[in-house]
Design a protein around this motif. Structure first.
Motif, mmCIF file in Angstrom:
data_model
loop_
_atom_site.group_PDB
_atom_site.id
_atom_site.type_symbol
_atom_site.label_atom_id
_atom_site.label_comp_id
_atom_site.label_asym_id
_atom_site.label_seq_id
_atom_site.Cartn_x
_atom_site.Cartn_y
_atom_site.Cartn_z
ATOM 1 N N LEU A 140 -20.285 34.452 -33.022
ATOM 2 C CA LEU A 140 -20.266 33.246 -33.857
ATOM 3 C C LEU A 140 -20.594 33.569 -35.309
ATOM 4 O O LEU A 140 -20.039 32.957 -36.225
ATOM 5 C CB LEU A 140 -21.262 32.216 -33.286
ATOM 6 N N GLY A 141 -21.452 34.549 -35.536
ATOM 7 C CA GLY A 141 -21.808 34.923 -36.909
ATOM 8 C C GLY A 141 -20.590 35.424 -37.677
ATOM 9 O O GLY A 141 -20.352 35.019 -38.828
ATOM 10 N N ASP A 154 -32.499 43.542 -39.958
ATOM 11 C CA ASP A 154 -32.980 43.255 -38.606
ATOM 12 C C ASP A 154 -33.913 42.063 -38.737
ATOM 13 O O ASP A 154 -34.925 42.142 -39.458
ATOM 14 C CB ASP A 154 -33.729 44.490 -38.067
ATOM 15 N N LYS A 173 -36.032 29.604 -27.564
ATOM 16 C CA LYS A 173 -35.235 28.648 -28.340
ATOM 17 C C LYS A 173 -35.976 27.303 -28.476
ATOM 18 O O LYS A 173 -35.805 26.604 -29.474
ATOM 19 C CB LYS A 173 -33.864 28.441 -27.686
ATOM 20 N N GLY A 207 -22.456 25.081 -28.213
ATOM 21 C CA GLY A 207 -21.637 24.965 -27.001
ATOM 22 C C GLY A 207 -21.634 26.306 -26.279
ATOM 23 O O GLY A 207 -22.240 27.275 -26.746
ATOM 24 N N THR A 262 -18.283 34.639 -26.473
ATOM 25 C CA THR A 262 -18.720 35.769 -27.300
ATOM 26 C C THR A 262 -19.299 36.808 -26.341
ATOM 27 O O THR A 262 -19.279 36.606 -25.121
ATOM 28 C CB THR A 262 -19.827 35.322 -28.274
ATOM 29 N N GLY A 295 -21.915 34.739 -24.599
ATOM 30 C CA GLY A 295 -21.381 33.671 -23.743
ATOM 31 C C GLY A 295 -20.518 34.174 -22.601
ATOM 32 O O GLY A 295 -20.386 33.504 -21.575
#
Ligand SMILES: NC(=O)c1ccc[n+]([C@@H]2O[C@H](COP(=O)([O-])OP(=O)(O)OC[C@H]3O[C@@H](n4cnc5c(N)ncnc54)[C@H](OP(=O)(O)O)[C@@H]3O)[C@@H](O)[C@H]2O)c1
Length: 239
Positions: free
Chosen positions: A13-14, A58, A165, A192, A196, A199
């Protein structure tokens, strides 16, 4: 043009955030632990004629974050995206579900998830709050997960990832309250279940759609929407 800072930009996603913001003409500061390892990111940088800048970072290295923030003194950052995250050594698509069952806890791995998923974003926000406060848009987001949501937890398990999280969400909620007087807007986002490395290939959502949705959510963030938990498609999630 506005500036966005994205952590964990080498893949997933990044990387997609970098691609979409750059295509939209934004100035992009993209960080990865080892940017030289990521061919797609380097190709995007070469094609962007100076609008994408790569930095090694990092997010578990607090001293490195301070040095990075100092190197960008005087640069305004409209949107800070705390994207870097980990599900631990076993990931999700691998043995993640078994590895994070009750009775199976690996406490070193759990501590690493806290360092990357919760403490890293906290440190980044503390280091970059002035850069964001000096910008036009003044937005800070972090990639959380529906797995952080107590109200949505019907399955159990994933103790380490969920709690890291959930800690991130608690951090952002306080930050939304504390930084409001400086005009900052702060919110956790659930991307969502996206295909990736984290995911896995069976995930139903393509990174392009997840990121396009999250960019709309970010664009629509206001002071009234600050301190709330948003999903990629604009729906609000319970804590
Ligand atoms: N994909 C999903 O379905 C899903 C669902 C809910 C939430 N999320 C969240 O979305 C975010 C992005 O995940 P993704 O799906 O794109 O996963 P991904 O493909 O596994 O990418 C994770 C990224 O985080 C980076 N990272 C890990 N530890 C780091 C550290 N110590 N310092 C700096 N970067 C570090 C990785 O960098 P390296 O390349 O250096 O390893 C990589 O770029 C994460 O915060 C994740 O928890 C994803």
């Amino acid at each position: 043009m506005p500036t966005v800072l994205i952590t964990g930009a080498g893949r997933g996603l990044g990387l997609e955030f970098v691609r979409q913001y750059a295509a939209d003409g934004w100035s992009v500061i993209a960080t990865a632990r080892d940017p030289g390892r990521h061919e797609e990111l380097k190709t995007l940088e070469r094609a962007a004629a100076g609008r994408i800048r790569l930095h090694a970072l990092d997010v578990a290295d607090a001293t490195g974050i301070d040095g990075f923030a100092a190197s960008l003194a005087g640069t305004t950052i409209d949107v800070l995206i705390n994207n870097a995250g980990t599900m631990g050594r076993e990931g999700y698509a691998g043995r993640g579900m078994q590895a994070q069952r009750f009775g199976q806890s690996d406490y070193d791995d759990w501590a690493e998830m806290f360092r990357v998923n919760a403490l890293g974003p906290m440190k980044l926000c503390e280091a970059f709050a002035d850069h964001v406060a000096a910008s036009d848009q003044k937005k800070i987001v972090a990639l959380s997960s529906v797995m952080a949501s107590m109200g949505s937890n019907n399955l159990g398990g994933f103790y380490a990832y969920r709690s890291s999280k959930a800690a991130l969400n608690a951090i952002l909620k306080s930050m939304a309250l504390d930084l409001a007087r400086r005009g900052l807007i702060v919110a956790p986002l659930h991307p969502g279940w996206a295909a990736t490395e984290m995911g896995g290939a069976n995930a139903p959502l393509r990174p392009q759609h997840s990121v396009a949705g999250m960019r709309q959510v970010i664009a629509a963030l206001t002071r009234e929407r600050s301190g709330r938990f948003w999903q990629w498609d604009g729906r609000e999630l319970p804590w």
